[in-house]
Design a protein around this motif. Structure first.
Motif, mmCIF file in Angstrom:
data_model
loop_
_atom_site.group_PDB
_atom_site.id
_atom_site.type_symbol
_atom_site.label_atom_id
_atom_site.label_comp_id
_atom_site.label_asym_id
_atom_site.label_seq_id
_atom_site.Cartn_x
_atom_site.Cartn_y
_atom_site.Cartn_z
ATOM 1 N N HIS A 27 0.807 -1.217 0.000
ATOM 2 C CA HIS A 27 0.000 0.000 0.000
ATOM 3 C C HIS A 27 0.841 1.268 0.000
ATOM 4 C CE1 HIS A 27 -3.270 -2.699 1.018
ATOM 5 N NE2 HIS A 27 -4.099 -1.717 0.781
ATOM 6 N N ARG A 28 2.134 1.175 -0.114
ATOM 7 C CA ARG A 28 2.995 2.353 -0.066
ATOM 8 C C ARG A 28 3.496 2.773 -1.433
ATOM 9 N NH1 ARG A 28 1.369 4.560 4.072
ATOM 10 N NH2 ARG A 28 3.191 5.868 4.132
ATOM 11 N N ARG A 29 3.427 1.927 -2.422
ATOM 12 C CA ARG A 29 3.994 2.226 -3.739
ATOM 13 C C ARG A 29 3.046 3.048 -4.603
ATOM 14 N NH1 ARG A 29 6.795 -3.483 -5.468
ATOM 15 N NH2 ARG A 29 8.528 -3.321 -3.987
ATOM 16 N N VAL A 30 3.590 4.127 -5.156
ATOM 17 C CA VAL A 30 2.809 5.008 -6.022
ATOM 18 C C VAL A 30 3.651 5.345 -7.250
ATOM 19 C CG1 VAL A 30 1.622 7.225 -6.238
ATOM 20 C CG2 VAL A 30 1.617 6.010 -4.039
ATOM 21 N N LEU A 31 3.070 5.194 -8.412
ATOM 22 C CA LEU A 31 3.707 5.574 -9.656
ATOM 23 C C LEU A 31 3.064 6.870 -10.140
ATOM 24 C CD1 LEU A 31 5.683 4.826 -11.970
ATOM 25 C CD2 LEU A 31 3.802 3.513 -12.991
ATOM 26 N N VAL A 32 3.876 7.896 -10.366
ATOM 27 C CA VAL A 32 3.391 9.198 -10.840
ATOM 28 C C VAL A 32 3.869 9.395 -12.271
ATOM 29 C CG1 VAL A 32 3.523 11.698 -10.524
ATOM 30 C CG2 VAL A 32 3.424 10.200 -8.529
ATOM 31 N N VAL A 33 2.940 9.741 -13.162
ATOM 32 C CA VAL A 33 3.280 9.939 -14.568
ATOM 33 C C VAL A 33 2.765 11.298 -15.007
ATOM 34 C CG1 VAL A 33 3.147 8.996 -16.897
ATOM 35 C CG2 VAL A 33 2.987 7.450 -14.918
ATOM 36 N N ASP A 34 3.690 12.179 -15.365
ATOM 37 C CA ASP A 34 3.343 13.524 -15.833
ATOM 38 C C ASP A 34 4.450 13.995 -16.763
ATOM 39 O OD1 ASP A 34 2.718 16.305 -16.129
ATOM 40 O OD2 ASP A 34 1.741 16.276 -14.163
ATOM 41 N N ASP A 35 4.079 14.490 -17.933
ATOM 42 C CA ASP A 35 5.100 14.943 -18.876
ATOM 43 C C ASP A 35 5.788 16.224 -18.411
ATOM 44 O OD1 ASP A 35 2.557 16.188 -19.465
ATOM 45 O OD2 ASP A 35 3.458 17.000 -21.273
ATOM 46 N N ALA A 37 8.050 17.348 -16.105
ATOM 47 C CA ALA A 37 9.009 16.654 -15.247
ATOM 48 C C ALA A 37 9.104 17.258 -13.857
ATOM 49 C CB ALA A 37 10.385 16.619 -15.909
ATOM 50 N N ASP A 38 9.090 18.583 -13.752
ATOM 51 C CA ASP A 38 9.191 19.216 -12.435
ATOM 52 C C ASP A 38 8.031 18.816 -11.533
ATOM 53 O OD1 ASP A 38 11.549 20.454 -13.151
ATOM 54 O OD2 ASP A 38 10.628 22.403 -13.545
ATOM 55 N N ALA A 39 6.832 18.737 -12.096
ATOM 56 C CA ALA A 39 5.663 18.351 -11.294
ATOM 57 C C ALA A 39 5.772 16.901 -10.846
ATOM 58 C CB ALA A 39 4.389 18.565 -12.101
ATOM 59 N N ALA A 40 6.137 16.017 -11.753
ATOM 60 C CA ALA A 40 6.263 14.598 -11.407
ATOM 61 C C ALA A 40 7.353 14.387 -10.363
ATOM 62 C CB ALA A 40 6.551 13.779 -12.657
ATOM 63 N N ASP A 41 8.493 15.036 -10.556
ATOM 64 C CA ASP A 41 9.606 14.873 -9.623
ATOM 65 C C ASP A 41 9.283 15.462 -8.249
ATOM 66 O OD1 ASP A 41 10.918 13.659 -11.718
ATOM 67 O OD2 ASP A 41 12.215 15.376 -12.149
ATOM 68 N N ALA A 42 8.573 16.577 -8.226
ATOM 69 C CA ALA A 42 8.185 17.185 -6.950
ATOM 70 C C ALA A 42 7.223 16.267 -6.192
ATOM 71 C CB ALA A 42 7.561 18.555 -7.172
ATOM 72 N N LEU A 43 6.268 15.663 -6.905
ATOM 73 C CA LEU A 43 5.351 14.731 -6.248
ATOM 74 C C LEU A 43 6.108 13.508 -5.732
ATOM 75 C CD1 LEU A 43 2.113 14.795 -8.432
ATOM 76 C CD2 LEU A 43 2.465 15.750 -6.154
ATOM 77 N N GLN A 44 7.097 13.046 -6.486
ATOM 78 C CA GLN A 44 7.900 11.913 -6.024
ATOM 79 C C GLN A 44 8.620 12.259 -4.723
ATOM 80 O OE1 GLN A 44 11.039 10.576 -8.626
ATOM 81 N NE2 GLN A 44 11.508 8.835 -7.325
ATOM 82 N N LEU A 45 9.256 13.406 -4.678
ATOM 83 C CA LEU A 45 9.955 13.825 -3.458
ATOM 84 C C LEU A 45 8.989 13.942 -2.280
ATOM 85 C CD1 LEU A 45 12.389 16.512 -4.897
ATOM 86 C CD2 LEU A 45 12.992 14.251 -3.987
ATOM 87 N N LEU A 46 7.836 14.543 -2.521
ATOM 88 C CA LEU A 46 6.826 14.705 -1.478
ATOM 89 C C LEU A 46 6.362 13.357 -0.950
ATOM 90 C CD1 LEU A 46 4.529 16.534 -0.069
ATOM 91 C CD2 LEU A 46 3.156 15.683 -1.960
ATOM 92 N N LEU A 47 6.041 12.457 -1.859
ATOM 93 C CA LEU A 47 5.544 11.151 -1.433
ATOM 94 C C LEU A 47 6.625 10.353 -0.709
ATOM 95 C CD1 LEU A 47 3.401 10.325 -4.570
ATOM 96 C CD2 LEU A 47 2.560 10.812 -2.265
ATOM 97 N N ASP A 48 7.838 10.382 -1.229
ATOM 98 C CA ASP A 48 8.950 9.693 -0.553
ATOM 99 C C ASP A 48 9.157 10.237 0.860
ATOM 100 O OD1 ASP A 48 9.495 7.978 -2.671
ATOM 101 O OD2 ASP A 48 11.124 9.211 -3.470
ATOM 102 N N ALA A 49 9.066 11.548 1.016
ATOM 103 C CA ALA A 49 9.272 12.182 2.322
ATOM 104 C C ALA A 49 8.152 11.865 3.306
ATOM 105 C CB ALA A 49 9.410 13.696 2.164
#
Length: 150
Positions: A27-35, A37-49
């Protein structure tokens, strides 16, 4: 059997939930897909944190392959992407046995009633209009993690 549907405080989120809960191995894994890149990478950092294990992708080319191999519980997809758009990706994910069970969240600037209907028809479980704030995304995912399987 009662059906529980998540609810967010922000009224601008238009969520369309399927009535069947799924079981997820992680239940912890999330895949974010957005062309964007800054938005996708920011969401990745947020979710990881915030305790999620997240991967970000910037186009739809390998989404189905990676989702099938990695098995996230949720895939957050932008709709308007060049090449393969989010609607087509949702249809492909729903059609494949290895990914058909995943929670699909549309995160898009397209927020009309027609857009929500198109997202639902493509197989999305939820439709969130951009801009999607970190608090709104975290709230949505945490509620889904905490929701009991039906």
């Amino acid at each position: 059997m009662p059906v529980r549907t998540p609810h967010l405080e922000e009224s601008e989120d238009e969520l369309q939930w399927r009535p069947v809960r799924r079981s997820f191995a992680d239940h912890r894994r999330v895949l974010v897909v957005d062309d964007y890149a800054d938005a996708a990478d920011a969401l990745q950092l947020l979710l990881d944190a915030n305790g999620f294990e997240c991967r970000a992708m910037h186009d739809g080319r390998d989404v189905c392959t990676i989702a099938a191999a990695w098995q996230p519980f949720a895939v957050v997809l932008d709709i308007a992407m060049p090449g393969v758009d989010g609607l087509e990706l949702a249809r492909r994910l729903r059609a494949a046995p290895a990914t058909a069970h995943m929670l699909l969240v549309a995160c898009t600037g397209y927020a009309s009633e027609r857009d929500r209907e198109r997202a639902r028809a493509a197989g999305f479980d939820a439709h969130c209009a951009k801009p999607l704030t970190p608090e709104r995304l975290l709230g949505l995912l945490k509620k889904l993690v905490a929701a009991p399987d039906a």
